[in-house]
Design an enzyme around this catalytic site. Structure first.
Site, short mmCIF file in Angstrom:
data_model
loop_
_atom_site.label_atom_id
_atom_site.label_comp_id
_atom_site.label_asym_id
_atom_site.label_seq_id
_atom_site.Cartn_x
_atom_site.Cartn_y
_atom_site.Cartn_z
N HIS A 144 0.81 -1.22 0.00
CA HIS A 144 0.00 0.00 0.00
C HIS A 144 0.85 1.27 0.00
CE1 HIS A 144 -3.95 -2.03 1.55
NE2 HIS A 144 -3.35 -2.72 0.59
N GLU A 238 -13.42 2.12 -4.57
CA GLU A 238 -14.13 3.39 -4.71
C GLU A 238 -13.63 4.22 -5.87
OE1 GLU A 238 -14.93 4.17 0.09
OE2 GLU A 238 -13.72 5.58 -1.09
N TYR A 248 -12.36 11.13 3.01
CA TYR A 248 -13.06 10.12 2.22
C TYR A 248 -13.36 8.83 2.99
CZ TYR A 248 -12.62 13.35 -1.53
OH TYR A 248 -12.75 14.49 -2.28
#
Length: 367
Positions: A144, A238, A248
């Site tokens: 990530h 998303e 978010y």
């Protein structure tokens, strides 16, 4: 029974409508045996720059012939698992400066994050390689990293970042860069009009927060809209419209569940947190993204194309007034993980497939 029939009829009509506006296309493999290709950028002379996650930068002709392959000496580049060389972008003043920006994982397995470097492109490689940004704090692991880059009209750049996988709660911590997008000047300094500049407890580079792992971003100049998408866990991928200072939601609000099957959060929405404009459950693992403004496929004008790794396809999203009104799954016949998709200056679509023998594929109208 009537309701079900009506629903099926509506789905069929939508499919027919999509088919009617989907022109036929053909594939041409321009290059193969690429080691996990990650990103593509087009040069003014028609050449292309291509990055491989394994640490190589290639310069190719428009026909796919390799002019050079180098392993740029990026400061402390980390090459393991998801860590490696990522995006490449030309600076807005490239015609004068010949500068490019590279994103990559940097540090050690126990202390790393995402970095940016600037360099000058020459006929044979790169010179003046300088690290201009390192996301903070340093963390362990090799997952990530985010790593996608977009330039805004004022020539500032957006860099997408990840939450480091094991540090997801930090996506809501405004004091660091984990799970954020950041906005920087092209030299790595922080613009003084960033949304949190001067606020106690906030990292000045933050542009938006509450992200999991953003690996697709595109600024659409005609509509002045910054689109990005991010990986959910099991579900909850998303598509978002990014605005400065907005939260978010990750991991407070999500439609995904953990890989163990446990709930990440009891909330799919939360007060003060922006909802996605589109999502995918089950996950498609969205990667690169482009918004088509080319000329070869007029029917696709203004459509978003999202590359998908796990789903092994591309998702075409028709946008109207910043809303998704239809979706079409495409290029399934390739049966490959798609890492990146770009609109070329010639109006063609260009795909990068993700494997140890990846390909650069050009998509044009069928002859």
């Amino acid at each position: 029974m009537v309701k079900v029939s009506l629903f099926l009829a509506a789905v069929l009509m939508q499919s027919v409508a999509l088919a009617a506006v989907s022109p036929s296309y053909q594939f041409k493999i321009l290059a193969d045996n690429l080691n996990h290709p990650w990103a593509l950028a087009f040069l003014p002379d028609g050449d292309m720059l291509l990055t491989e996650r394994s640490g190589a930068l290639k310069r190719l002709t428009a026909e796919g012939t390799v002019r050079f392959t180098i392993r740029p000496e990026l400061p402390e580049m980390l090459l393991v698992s998801q860590a490696g060389l990522q995006d490449v972008m030309l600076t807005p003043d490239f015609d004068q400066s010949a500068k490019i920006i590279l994103s990559y994982a940097c540090g050690t397995l126990d202390a790393n994050n995402t970095c940016l470097a600037s360099a000058v492109l020459t006929d044979n490689g790169l010179t003046n390689i300088t690290r201009i940004f390192q996301a903070q704090p340093l963390k362990s692991g090799a997952a990530h990293f985010g790593g996608r880059i977009a330039f805004l009209p004022d020539n500032s750049l957006i860099l997408t970042l990840g939450d480091g996988f094991d540090y997801r709660e930090q996506a809501q911590n405004p004091a660091n860069h984990l799970g954020k997008t950041v906005r920087l000047n092209s030299d790595g300094t922080v613009p003084q009009d960033n949304p949190f500049v001067g606020q106690t407890g906030y990292a000045a580079a933050i542009y938006s927060l509450g992200h999991r792992n953003v690996q697709g971003i595109f600024y659409d100049a005609p509509t002045q809209t910054l689109y990005s998408h991010e990986h959910g866990p099991r579900g909850g991928d998303e598509l978002n419209i990014i605005t400065p200072g907005t939260n978010y939601g990750w991991p407070v609000a999500t439609n995904g569940i953990d890989y163990t099957g446990a709930r990440v959060s009891p909330f799919t929405t939360f007060t003060g947190m922006q909802q996605a404009i589109w999502g995918w459950t089950p996950s498609i693992a969205p990667a690169g993204m482009t918004l088509y403004r080319g000329t070869l496929f007029p029917a696709w004008q203004g459509n978003i194309f999202v590359a998908a790794l796990a789903a092994k396809n591309v998702h075409r999203l028709e946008i109207d007034n910043q809303k998704v009104i239809s979706e079409q799954v495409m290029f399934t016949e390739l049966k490959q993980r798609i890492r990146d998709i770009r609109t070329g200056p010639d109006g063609a679509l260009y795909l990068l497939t993700d494997s140890v023998a990846g390909q650069l594929i050009k998509v044009t109208p069928a002859s």
